[in-house]
Write a protein that holds these residues in place. Structure first.
Motif, short mmCIF file in Angstrom:
data_model
loop_
_atom_site.label_atom_id
_atom_site.label_comp_id
_atom_site.label_asym_id
_atom_site.label_seq_id
_atom_site.Cartn_x
_atom_site.Cartn_y
_atom_site.Cartn_z
N ILE A 182 44.29 45.21 34.08
CA ILE A 182 45.84 44.51 34.57
C ILE A 182 45.76 44.16 35.08
CG2 ILE A 182 47.52 45.16 33.50
CD1 ILE A 182 46.94 47.11 31.47
N VAL A 183 45.65 44.89 36.29
CA VAL A 183 46.18 44.40 37.91
C VAL A 183 44.88 42.98 38.23
CG1 VAL A 183 45.75 44.97 40.38
CG2 VAL A 183 46.99 46.57 37.96
N LEU A 184 43.56 43.64 38.22
CA LEU A 184 43.22 42.25 38.70
C LEU A 184 43.22 40.95 37.57
CD1 LEU A 184 39.47 43.56 38.96
CD2 LEU A 184 41.78 43.79 41.13
N SER A 185 43.17 40.92 36.43
CA SER A 185 43.66 40.13 35.41
C SER A 185 45.02 39.54 35.89
CB SER A 185 43.26 40.61 34.48
OG SER A 185 42.31 41.15 33.60
N SER A 186 45.60 40.38 36.33
CA SER A 186 47.19 39.26 36.49
C SER A 186 47.61 39.07 38.06
CB SER A 186 47.93 40.94 36.67
OG SER A 186 48.56 41.22 35.11
N HIS A 187 46.48 39.74 38.87
CA HIS A 187 45.96 39.03 39.46
C HIS A 187 46.06 37.46 40.18
CE1 HIS A 187 47.83 42.34 42.10
NE2 HIS A 187 46.88 42.32 43.51
N MET A 188 44.51 37.70 39.27
CA MET A 188 43.95 36.27 39.27
C MET A 188 44.86 35.21 38.55
SD MET A 188 40.59 35.31 39.78
CE MET A 188 40.48 32.94 39.91
N THR A 189 45.40 35.50 37.06
CA THR A 189 45.97 34.97 35.83
C THR A 189 47.62 34.27 37.13
OG1 THR A 189 45.73 36.05 34.79
CG2 THR A 189 47.81 34.79 34.32
N LEU A 190 48.03 35.37 37.88
CA LEU A 190 49.44 34.98 38.51
C LEU A 190 49.00 33.54 39.61
CD1 LEU A 190 51.29 38.02 38.98
CD2 LEU A 190 51.61 36.01 38.11
N LEU A 191 47.26 34.21 40.17
CA LEU A 191 47.26 33.51 41.47
C LEU A 191 47.46 31.64 41.10
CD1 LEU A 191 45.95 32.14 44.54
CD2 LEU A 191 43.56 33.39 43.68
N SER A 192 45.87 31.33 40.13
CA SER A 192 46.37 30.48 38.74
C SER A 192 47.26 29.63 39.27
CB SER A 192 45.18 30.69 38.04
OG SER A 192 44.26 31.29 37.78
N ILE A 193 48.42 30.30 38.48
CA ILE A 193 49.88 29.50 38.32
C ILE A 193 50.19 29.45 39.22
CG2 ILE A 193 52.07 30.18 37.43
CD1 ILE A 193 51.04 32.43 35.10
N MET A 194 50.49 30.61 40.81
CA MET A 194 50.71 30.08 41.73
C MET A 194 50.43 28.83 42.30
SD MET A 194 53.91 31.77 41.62
CE MET A 194 53.87 30.72 43.39
N LEU A 195 49.62 28.56 42.16
CA LEU A 195 48.57 27.11 42.64
C LEU A 195 49.50 26.26 42.31
CD1 LEU A 195 44.75 28.04 43.29
CD2 LEU A 195 45.59 27.51 45.12
#
Length: 371
Positions: free
Chosen positions: A50-63
């Motif tokens: 959950i943590v890693l998937s959230s990091h990756m998803t939120l990174l994509s959204i923030m970019l």
């Protein structure tokens, strides 16, 4: 809305951030690393996923959000008040993901030649702080994102697919490439400022260059077979199995050698067996063939000679790793190493030692440890 913005601009947190603006990126960078170090355990654990998937998803959204901010896309929206934090959030997720990968890779006893890829991850982790003034460079953003995305899926896909193989690695890379290209294309089409700043062909050349480079790393065996990892690797004098427990007898090293337990100089009696014990982390339900490749260094030819491959099956899921051992009896004096490898000869870890045959020497600090 205006009252809220004024209140936010005059807040203590905003004033504190403005006073210490030059330290903010490194604080967010260290924060991401500490957070992962304290919380991450097993790559197949639900929390870690959950943590890693959230990091990756939120990174994509923030970019996406950050790159459209220059086009006043978020003017008069709730996002406008938080624009100062966009680059910090990107840095936090870059730092969080790269530190997670460093943590997982570093759990192997020996990285062998795959240390090259590990060093790349460490460099990425340490230079993340330099993004403070370069975060607006879209080539840099998309290049690092491409590398992070590739590494993320190379961990995640084997966990869900329950297999570590060349085919799974190729699938992981393709998923990463497709999603990265889609994100960059969406940003490019949605942001006039991005179209004015970058050349799409150059960005895609960068992304495809990273993709093909990492594939070359894999096929030249420079990337370890993640998510497999060598938790323990010991050269032992005796191994017994009782009631499902492994009792490993080995010579302990000096107290100040804190990074390993066993002594590298193995005092050998002619005719006795030399044991190699390994404990391998593998995700739950993953089944894999693993080999101990025994190698002896020939001083005359100045090269390593493969003596024997001894294989066994591992089954993932055990917190302390899947245990297994091999042994040899008729061994030569000199430098040895046992490579723990997969079916495709990808190196999970290496156990180095030196066999010394001298009737006047005896092991001094033999201990028995339960695994």
């Amino acid at each position: 809305m205006k009252r809220t913005l004024v209140k936010f601009r005059n807040s203590r947190f905003r004033q504190f951030l403005k006073r210490h603006e030059k330290y903010a990126p490194i604080i967010f960078f260290i924060g991401g690393f500490i957070f992962d170090s304290l919380t991450l355990g097993r790559i197949d654990r639900l929390y870690d996923l959950i943590v890693l998937s959230s990091h990756m998803t939120l990174l994509s959204i923030m970019l996406y959000i950050y790159n459209l901010a220059d086009d006043n896309k978020w003017e008069n929206t709730f996002l406008e008040r938080y624009q100062i934090y966009f680059p910090l959030a990107i840095q936090f997720f870059f730092g969080g993901l790269s530190s997670a990968f460093v943590i997982y890779f570093s759990r192997s006893v020996s990285l062998s030649k795959t240390a090259i890829f590990f060093i790349l991850l460490v460099i990425l982790l340490l230079t993340n702080e330099l993004l403070k003034k370069r975060i607006s460079n879209k080539y840099l953003q998309f290049g690092i994102y491409s590398f992070i995305s590739f590494t993320f899926f190379s961990f995640m896909v084997p966990v869900f697919y329950k297999e570590v193989s060349k085919e799974v690695f190729i699938i992981s890379g393709l998923i990463s490439l497709i999603l990265t290209v889609i994100l960059i294309t969406i940003i490019y089409k949605s942001s006039p400022s991005t179209r004015a700043e970058i050349n799409l062909k150059k960005v895609m050349s960068l992304v495809f260059g990273i993709y093909f480079t990492l594939n070359l790393f894999y096929f030249f065996k420079l990337i370890p077979p993640v998510p497999l990892a060598l938790n323990e690797g010991i050269v032992a004098h005796n191994i017994k199995i009782e009631n499902g427990n492994y009792y490993i007898t080995y010579e302990a090293d000096d107290w100040f050698i804190f990074w390993r337990d066993h002594k590298l100089e193995y005092i050998h009696d002619n005719g006795s067996k030399v044991y190699i014990f390994s404990s391998l982390f593998a995700p739950t339900d993953l089944k894999e063939s693993v080999f101990h490749r025994w190698k002896w260094f020939d001083p005359e030819t100045n090269s390593w000679n493969t003596v024997e491959d001894i294989g066994f099956k591992i089954f993932g899921g055990r917190d302390d790793g899947f245990r297994g051992y091999t042994f040899k009896q008729n061994v030569k004096e000199g430098l040895w190493k046992v490579e723990v490898i997969t079916d495709e000869e990808l190196v999970i870890g290496v156990i180095d030692f030196e066999i010394i045959t001298d009737s006047n020497l005896k092991p001094k600090r033999l201990i028995t440890r339960k695994y």
